[in-house]
Design a protein around this motif. Structure first.
Motif: not given
Lengths: 493, 493
Positions: B175-177, B260-270
């Protein structure tokens, strides 16, 4: 005890728009809002009925008797209590950018002008959400959010405001990657027809608690309730963005390129198609600094980490070559990104520039079909436009199977334009598509709904309307009919 | 002429579950479905009321009198016509994996078992959609779709079927991605309470034509209509997938890494979080081949082009280091991917493995809050579980602000478990969250809705229920109450 409401079962609206009732209401409105926020000067009322770009021409009686300008949810609620008690029909107004007659006041009455409710109330940057009033423009919102490295993805026409964007369930070029308005609203504060205030959710990023009222109001075109506040999901601005532009010999070549990009799972940020007529208009109108190949052209947007963006451009370049691209250009810096993307941005504007007489008009319409059918419907529509003698450009959100036709016509050619639009809609329905991908039905496409969805589905929609607004006060006549039409009122299918 | 239905305004359901009425109905059902598809043997009926993993214990009278097994939309419609005429309450059953008493037949009557409607009707691979019947399991669907390089993202508990996934508005680790069930259904065929058949849409990938009936049924828990067919959006399988696992000294450290991962805009799958208790259960139960650090642990999934995946892993690795990670491991091949992700997959199973007596139970519950509040609510809940003496693991869909607590308790500890769940729900509501992020309210969380959403919002939901199902035939008592509760029936807030 049935589950649907047939057209002839809906209780005929018994509105009271007599001048004595209006005068009484005006006095009450002034008591709540003050004199300056209650407008009943005749000349000031007309602009609230339509716009230059609307494809609906309102009749002479389709004008509100009074416009009120509230500034809080509570004021809207008190206004609706009065209208409910006095049986006054109500139309909401904000950006006025809708295309299909969404805010034409078919029954007169009261117009609620939300333009005074234009505040960004609270940015929760750690939660990636923002609370706004309905008259916030999405471009203004994004300027503010940029300070925190955030943005709100839905990008409809310029000037559109959050309230109307909720109303039409809008989208835009970002929809392919990010989804539509339906995916970016967490919660709505809504005033119902009887003045009741509800808030559909708090601020969790997802929920499965109870019915999805938020999405029930999105796309309801102001017929079920009035949005007075919205909590919107936000996205983090990508690390890098790039744009590539590729032209092709035919729409089918361009479409087959997109199809390969999608099939290979290349995660692109946007892909837009402009046809040769549209590219020619951009050149002729000189609305961009560069001049373009007058051929069907794809505009790709890429985003992500620096290496990721380069890698995706090179994959797409290869796929464009396999699809016999004529030209392929990509931006090397942010100025070039803006320059390349500018052609996509000015598409509608460039057609408006082609108007020469006051009797010239532009009709912007859209449909959507399953992705594989898009090249066929675009080609068939292009052929018909060409045969009709009208000038018409095509802009496609090609990754969503959605496209716009923008037709230039004069008063004498209105019937021709109507016929082109009608046939485009019919083709979309026959290809298992929809009569509108992102503009809403308003008045112009309302009677197509039964063809697209079937009678029982429209009867179910009518039941929802009756449940929330039994007196049909809110934007009456939009989305679903509530009274049986006169003979000949609906054109033949 | 109001817009909402107060609890005391809903017409009291007057069902007729007398044995003569049931017998008459059975005869009619046999006429339509044949004898083999109408079950009224008492012993066969009990399993349709609850499951081992449900947190609701049905009373003795909460059992259907007859189970019918239709195979087509038309048969379902004819069954509903009979139930409507005879005023028989109806509950739908498919995978039976729901957790909150969703299919407990509180009023007896008829159970419609959809398990015979389990066909994948048509894969449109060029349009990225598929048409399925309601009893298709999502894992089975994905096996079939993999042949074409496609998949359906929503991934709830194993065994869940499309019909129930629509009912609860489910989601899962993707759902996150990719978003939730609400984002992946294009169209539903639904039988309404009076037997009317509607189809909410054709197959366009997006539409703004009319009310969003599709999403109105998603999350409605079988109370507004019965889903007999669904058209689902599909995604293209990513080119490459990778997994990384990082452990941390505290939940707050893990959460700040994600932030931090979210804020940096790293597009992770989950991104999933398992707490130390949960990791310990996995080690103790030996449900995976490897042994794990017994500390709060993040599971990251990455997808994309080969270079893109490597780049994202290295960015996340750096951010994990900044957040004081204890360990960081990433998979180098697809076997390692499966091995690393396996711990996330077996989380619930590993807790079930800790059961030692027949009187031991596992209570799985979930809430969601704005992202920034997740570490606080998890820590507070962990402290309470620890003080309660129960064993309880935490699994978080941390990118969505959503987490599960899985509590092991025996019959004597039920009150203690109830109190832990109650306080967790209360905390979520106070943090502007929701009482359930992906499980639905069923019976167990129904009475929390007013606290989360306010009375007028629940009254609006009740109006929708009344509009579509005025006799309250469909899964009566779920989502909203339709009768005033007895004194003391609702526990104190």
């Amino acid at each position: 005890m049935s589950s649907t409401t047939l057209l002839n079962e809906f209780p005929a609206p018994r509105h009271d728009t007599s001048s004595s009732n209006i005068q009484g209401a005006v006095a009450e409105f002034v008591g709540i809002l003050g004199k300056d926020n209650v407008i009943s000067d005749k000349e000031a009322l007309a602009p609230y009925s339509t716009s230059e770009w609307s494809s609906y021409s309102p009749g002479k009686t389709e004008v509100s008797s009074v416009v009120v300008c509230p500034s809080t949810t509570e004021e809207v609620s008190r206004v609706m209590e009065i209208c409910h008690r006095r049986r006054l029909p109500v139309t909401a107004y904000a950006g006025g950018t809708s295309l299909e007659g969404h805010f034409a006041p078919t029954r007169g009455g009261v117009c609620i002008d939300f333009q005074g409710m234009d505040q960004i109330l609270k940015v929760h940057k750690d939660d990636l959400d923002v609370v706004v009033q309905p008259a916030v423009q999405w471009e203004v919102l994004n300027e503010e959010l940029a300070k925190d490295g955030l943005f709100f993805p839905p990008d409809p026409g310029p000037g559109a405001m959050i309230g109307g964007m909720v109303g039409t369930g809008c989208s835009g070029t970002n929809a392919y990657h990010y989804g539509t308005m339906r995916d970016w609203v967490l919660s709505l504060t809504v005033v119902l027809a009887d003045g009741t205030i509800i808030k559909t959710r708090q601020r969790p990023r997802k929920s499965s608690a109870g019915y999805d009222l938020t999405r029930m109001f999105i796309g309801s075109e102001g017929t079920l309730g009035l949005v007075t506040e919205a909590t919107l999901k936000l996205a983090v601005k990508p690390m890098n963005e790039a744009v590539a532009v590729a032209s092709f010999a035919s729409v089918h070549d361009a479409a087959s390129c997109v199809s390969e990009v999608v099939k290979q799972g290349v995660n692109i940020a946007a892909v837009e198609l402009l046809d040769d007529v549209q590219m020619k208009c951009i050149n002729t109108s000189q609305t961009t600094s560069r001049s373009w190949d007058e051929a069907p052209t794809l505009f790709f947007k890429f985003s992500g980490a620096p290496g990721e963006v380069k890698e995706k451009i090179s994959i797409v370049q290869k796929l464009a070559e396999n699809a016999n691209k004529k030209t392929f250009t990509f931006a090397r810096n942010s100025e070039e990104v803006d320059e390349l993307w500018s052609a996509r941005k000015v598409a509608l504007w460039s057609i408006l520039q082609m108007k020469q007489q006051p009797t010239d008009h532009v009709w912007t319409t859209d449909v959507a079909v399953p992705m594989s059918r898009l090249p066929d419907i675009i080609e068939q529509t292009r052929e018909e436009i060409s045969a009709s003698g009208l000038l018409g450009g095509i802009v496609g959100h090609v990754g969503d199977g959605n496209f716009h036709a923008m037709l230039l016509f004069n008063d004498d050619q209105r019937k021709v334009a109507e016929s082109v639009v009608h046939n485009m809609v019919k083709r979309a329905v026959e290809m298992e598509g929809t009569v509108t991908g992102e503009h809403g039905v308003g008045l112009v496409k309302r009677d197509y709904l039964e063809h697209e969805l079937g009678k029982t589905t429209v009867d179910t929609m009518r039941r929802f309307k009756q449940a929330l607004d039994p007196l049909c006060l809110l934007n009456c006549d939009k989305v679903v009919r509530v009274q049986v039409p006169k003979q000949g009122e609906i054109p033949e299918w």
